[in-house]
Motif scaffolding. Structure first.
Motif, PDB file in Angstrom:
ATOM      1  N   ALA A  88      48.703  12.784  62.229  1.00 16.74           N
ATOM      2  CA  ALA A  88      48.158  14.138  62.389  1.00 16.74           C
ATOM      3  C   ALA A  88      47.147  14.475  61.298  1.00 16.74           C
ATOM      4  O   ALA A  88      46.145  15.146  61.552  1.00 16.74           O
ATOM      5  CB  ALA A  88      49.292  15.157  62.391  1.00 16.74           C
ATOM      6  N   ARG A  89      47.401  14.014  60.068  1.00 16.72           N
ATOM      7  CA  ARG A  89      46.461  14.293  58.979  1.00 16.72           C
ATOM      8  C   ARG A  89      45.110  13.643  59.237  1.00 16.72           C
ATOM      9  O   ARG A  89      44.059  14.260  59.048  1.00 16.72           O
ATOM     10  CB  ARG A  89      47.041  13.804  57.650  1.00 16.72           C
ATOM     11  CG  ARG A  89      48.101  14.716  57.087  1.00 16.72           C
ATOM     12  CD  ARG A  89      48.604  14.212  55.746  1.00 16.72           C
ATOM     13  NE  ARG A  89      49.649  15.093  55.217  1.00 16.72           N
ATOM     14  CZ  ARG A  89      50.377  14.812  54.147  1.00 16.72           C
ATOM     15  NH1 ARG A  89      50.174  13.664  53.511  1.00 16.72           N
ATOM     16  NH2 ARG A  89      51.297  15.651  53.726  1.00 16.72           N
ATOM     17  N   HIS A  90      45.129  12.387  59.680  1.00 12.16           N
ATOM     18  CA  HIS A  90      43.862  11.713  59.993  1.00 12.16           C
ATOM     19  C   HIS A  90      43.198  12.361  61.212  1.00 12.16           C
ATOM     20  O   HIS A  90      41.971  12.444  61.281  1.00 12.16           O
ATOM     21  CB  HIS A  90      44.108  10.222  60.244  1.00 12.16           C
ATOM     22  CG  HIS A  90      44.494   9.462  59.019  1.00 12.16           C
ATOM     23  ND1 HIS A  90      43.737   9.476  57.866  1.00 12.16           N
ATOM     24  CD2 HIS A  90      45.570   8.655  58.756  1.00 12.16           C
ATOM     25  CE1 HIS A  90      44.317   8.720  56.947  1.00 12.16           C
ATOM     26  NE2 HIS A  90      45.428   8.223  57.467  1.00 12.16           N
ATOM     27  N   MET A  91      44.011  12.820  62.133  1.00  9.90           N
ATOM     28  CA  MET A  91      43.477  13.517  63.307  1.00  9.90           C
ATOM     29  C   MET A  91      42.797  14.816  62.883  1.00  9.90           C
ATOM     30  O   MET A  91      41.685  15.128  63.323  1.00  9.90           O
ATOM     31  CB  MET A  91      44.620  13.810  64.295  1.00  9.90           C
ATOM     32  CG  MET A  91      44.177  14.445  65.590  1.00  9.90           C
ATOM     33  SD  MET A  91      43.343  13.248  66.655  1.00  9.90           S
ATOM     34  CE  MET A  91      42.760  14.357  67.953  1.00  9.90           C
ATOM     35  N   GLY A  92      43.463  15.586  62.016  1.00 14.34           N
ATOM     36  CA  GLY A  92      42.887  16.844  61.546  1.00 14.34           C
ATOM     37  C   GLY A  92      41.623  16.643  60.746  1.00 14.34           C
ATOM     38  O   GLY A  92      40.700  17.475  60.801  1.00 14.34           O
ATOM     39  N   ALA A  93      41.548  15.524  60.007  1.00 10.30           N
ATOM     40  CA  ALA A  93      40.354  15.224  59.204  1.00 10.30           C
ATOM     41  C   ALA A  93      39.265  14.523  60.011  1.00 10.30           C
ATOM     42  O   ALA A  93      38.224  14.156  59.465  1.00 10.30           O
ATOM     43  CB  ALA A  93      40.749  14.352  58.010  1.00 10.30           C
ATOM     44  N   LYS A  94      39.507  14.319  61.320  1.00 13.90           N
ATOM     45  CA  LYS A  94      38.556  13.653  62.230  1.00 13.90           C
ATOM     46  C   LYS A  94      38.294  12.198  61.831  1.00 13.90           C
ATOM     47  O   LYS A  94      37.240  11.642  62.102  1.00 13.90           O
ATOM     48  CB  LYS A  94      37.219  14.423  62.277  1.00 13.90           C
ATOM     49  CG  LYS A  94      37.350  15.913  62.617  1.00 13.90           C
ATOM     50  CD  LYS A  94      37.909  16.133  64.000  1.00 13.90           C
ATOM     51  CE  LYS A  94      37.867  17.620  64.404  1.00 13.90           C
ATOM     52  NZ  LYS A  94      38.773  18.462  63.606  1.00 13.90           N
ATOM     53  N   GLU A  95      39.301  11.556  61.194  1.00 11.85           N
ATOM     54  CA  GLU A  95      39.204  10.146  60.817  1.00 11.85           C
ATOM     55  C   GLU A  95      39.878   9.307  61.913  1.00 11.85           C
ATOM     56  O   GLU A  95      40.996   8.811  61.754  1.00 11.85           O
ATOM     57  CB  GLU A  95      39.868   9.915  59.454  1.00 11.85           C
ATOM     58  CG  GLU A  95      39.204  10.689  58.328  1.00 11.85           C
ATOM     59  CD  GLU A  95      39.989  10.641  57.031  1.00 11.85           C
ATOM     60  OE1 GLU A  95      39.401  10.931  55.970  1.00 11.85           O
ATOM     61  OE2 GLU A  95      41.201  10.330  57.070  1.00 11.85           O
ATOM     62  N   TYR A  96      39.192   9.150  63.011  1.00 11.20           N
ATOM     63  CA  TYR A  96      39.805   8.579  64.204  1.00 11.20           C
ATOM     64  C   TYR A  96      40.140   7.092  64.061  1.00 11.20           C
ATOM     65  O   TYR A  96      41.114   6.606  64.636  1.00 11.20           O
ATOM     66  CB  TYR A  96      38.903   8.804  65.411  1.00 11.20           C
ATOM     67  CG  TYR A  96      38.685  10.263  65.716  1.00 11.20           C
ATOM     68  CD1 TYR A  96      39.765  11.113  65.893  1.00 11.20           C
ATOM     69  CD2 TYR A  96      37.396  10.807  65.792  1.00 11.20           C
ATOM     70  CE1 TYR A  96      39.581  12.459  66.159  1.00 11.20           C
ATOM     71  CE2 TYR A  96      37.199  12.151  66.053  1.00 11.20           C
ATOM     72  CZ  TYR A  96      38.296  12.971  66.232  1.00 11.20           C
ATOM     73  OH  TYR A  96      38.110  14.316  66.488  1.00 11.20           O
ATOM     74  N   SER A  97      39.341   6.371  63.297  1.00  9.73           N
ATOM     75  CA  SER A  97      39.632   4.960  63.076  1.00  9.73           C
ATOM     76  C   SER A  97      40.943   4.789  62.302  1.00  9.73           C
ATOM     77  O   SER A  97      41.806   3.984  62.671  1.00  9.73           O
ATOM     78  CB  SER A  97      38.482   4.296  62.307  1.00  9.73           C
ATOM     79  OG  SER A  97      38.808   2.960  61.988  1.00  9.73           O
ATOM     80  N   LYS A  98      41.110   5.571  61.240  1.00 10.00           N
ATOM     81  CA  LYS A  98      42.343   5.515  60.459  1.00 10.00           C
ATOM     82  C   LYS A  98      43.529   6.020  61.279  1.00 10.00           C
ATOM     83  O   LYS A  98      44.651   5.535  61.131  1.00 10.00           O
ATOM     84  CB  LYS A  98      42.196   6.335  59.176  1.00 10.00           C
ATOM     85  CG  LYS A  98      41.267   5.718  58.144  1.00 10.00           C
ATOM     86  CD  LYS A  98      41.244   6.534  56.865  1.00 10.00           C
ATOM     87  CE  LYS A  98      40.342   5.889  55.815  1.00 10.00           C
ATOM     88  NZ  LYS A  98      40.317   6.698  54.562  1.00 10.00           N
TER      89      LYS A  98
END
Length: 465
Positions: A77-87
């Motif tokens: 969810a954190r990577h999703m919220g930060a728009k870091e889709y690869s991570k």
């Protein structure tokens, strides 16, 4: 549908996001109720007792699945919220790798320790073989349980709470149908208690396969920019991040069934009727708590996404909304539990059974004492979810451990003098003292965040000068 929880009204976002999760939980718990109702009415009170004795042990597997998936969900969810889709994708694949390894370990340990655990729980001899057979079949399919929860946690972290609902409805309906096929003579093949275990095995297996296929299709549709790092099947740093949150979450979840196992060892000394009545009431009780727990998970994803997007003010608004939602939901559960307690417990066995009245009396007593305190445990779980979503795992653990340790201590302390009544009162006592510890931990976490933001602001002003 992938949902961004960092925009829009926090209250509306939480309601729209949590509602499918709560409905999915209700379906799951209704399956558990149906499983027990079929066991008691078709196979008898002894069969219901046999599955009830195994229930805390099977809940250990579920607790590991839920705790592990909660840790993965926060990181995703954190990577999703930060728009870091690869991570985000790498986090999903990493969580699946960890889940596969963990599943193999649990299957081996479960098969080896099945009989010793049931002996330690003081399981009656007349139901021991049925309990052991049921538990071994369930353990054989534990990989399905863990992988399914890992997949649904990934959907939840991405803001999609509808897909887990669809999968759970499918699994629950199939499970109940297979229960009937494997236990009722006129419907299919009568396999007695083993039939209930095989029904669960098949339904969970099919749901697991469907969830994994659906998840991989969904991930392919999410595009990441060319300048992001490539997606990897496993990342050690991400695995450590997942474990940092997952391990305390697993321990928190484990305290519930482990605590129940200690209590179950006391209950098993009261005979089949009380065993059946207590576990029937606990399953009704668990329906309410599980719905509150889904709101807790929703709050964790909401908190993680908004902290990832650096929007802490939305976390506070979301917390207030979540507390109001669980309060309304729990008032409904309290009314139902108090007004229909005898009828609800009576569903679990045929009234012609010689042990029926004793079973109903025990279950009704438990519900009448514990249900008025549902709001207490609901608010506690929402605060726990906020702490977990913000990564305050030590404080999260303290609040959780306090509740369960106190509950077990009071069960052992009160049962010698009060009997089964002492077991009943240990629950609200544990919840009340547990929420006190959680509120104290939440205040500490709030002060830490406020102090850090104040220091950041001061440093920014110094740099500006």
């Amino acid at each position: 549908m992938v949902k961004d929880l960092t925009v829009g009204s926090p209250a509306k976002s939480l309601i729209k996001f949590s509602l499918p999760l709560i409905i999915a939980t209700i379906f799951q718990q209704l399956y558990n109720l149906a499983d027990s109702i079929i066991a008691g009415n078709v196979l008898g009170v002894d069969a219901l007792s046999a599955t009830s004795v195994s229930f805390p042990v099977t809940m250990v597997y579920v607790a590991i699945a839920l705790g592990g998936s909660a840790g993965a969900s926060v990181v995703i969810a954190r990577h999703m919220g930060a728009k870091e889709y690869s991570k985000m994708k790498t986090a999903v694949f990493t969580s699946m790798t960890i889940t596969l390894v963990l599943s193999a370990v649990l299957m081996l340990m479960g098969e080896l320790l099945c009989n010793p655990i049931l002996r330690a729980l003081n399981t009656e001899e007349k139901i021991f073989d049925s309990s052991a057979s049921y538990l071994k079949i369930y353990t054989f399919g534990v990989a399905f349980v863990l992988l399914y929860n890992a997949a649904t946690a990934a959907f939840t972290a991405m803001g999609d709470s509808r897909t887990p609902l669809i999968l759970l409805i499918f699994s629950s309906v199939l499970n109940v149908a297979l229960d009937l096929i494997f236990t009722v003579d006129s419907v299919g093949i009568r396999l007695d208690v083993d039939g209930l275990a095989w029904a669960t095995f098949i339904a969970q297996g099919l749901a697991c396969i469907a969830s994994l296929i659906w998840l991989f299709i969904r991930l392919r549709k999410i595009r990441h920019s060319a300048d992001e790092p490539r997606v990897r099947p496993f990342s050690l740093p991400i695995a450590l991040s997942i474990c940092r949150i997952a391990i305390p979450s697993v321990v928190q979840q484990l305290f519930i069934p482990v605590g129940q196992m200690f209590v179950q060892s006391i209950i098993n000394g009261f005979g089949s009727a009380v065993i059946a009545g207590y576990n029937s009431a606990v399953k009704i009780n668990t329906l309410c708590i599980a719905c509150n727990n889904m709101m807790s998970n929703a709050v964790s994803s909401f908190t993680a996404q908004n902290l990832g997007a650096d929007k802490p003010e939305r976390v506070r608004k979301g917390l207030r909304s979540a507390v109001l939602i669980v309060a309304v939901m729990d008032i409904f559960f309290i009314i139902i539990s108090l007004s229909l307690s005898r009828y609800l417990i009576g569903l679990f066995a045929d009234n012609s059974d010689a042990q029926f009245e004793a079973m109903v009396a025990a279950g009704k007593q438990f519900l009448v004492i514990t249900s008025p305190f549902y709001i207490v445990i609901g608010v506690k779980l929402v605060l726990d979810g906020t702490l977990r979503g913000s990564g305050k795992m030590l404080l999260f653990m303290i609040g959780t451990v306090t509740d369960l340790v106190i509950r077990v201590i009071f069960s052992f302390a009160l049962s010698p003098s009060l009997g089964f009544l002492g077991i009943c009162w240990s629950y609200p006592i544990g919840w009340a003292l547990g929420i006190s510890a959680t509120i104290a931990c939440f205040i500490i976490a709030f002060k830490q965040v406020r102090r850090r933001r104040s220091d950041d602001k001061l440093n920014h002003n110094e740099i500006s000068k």
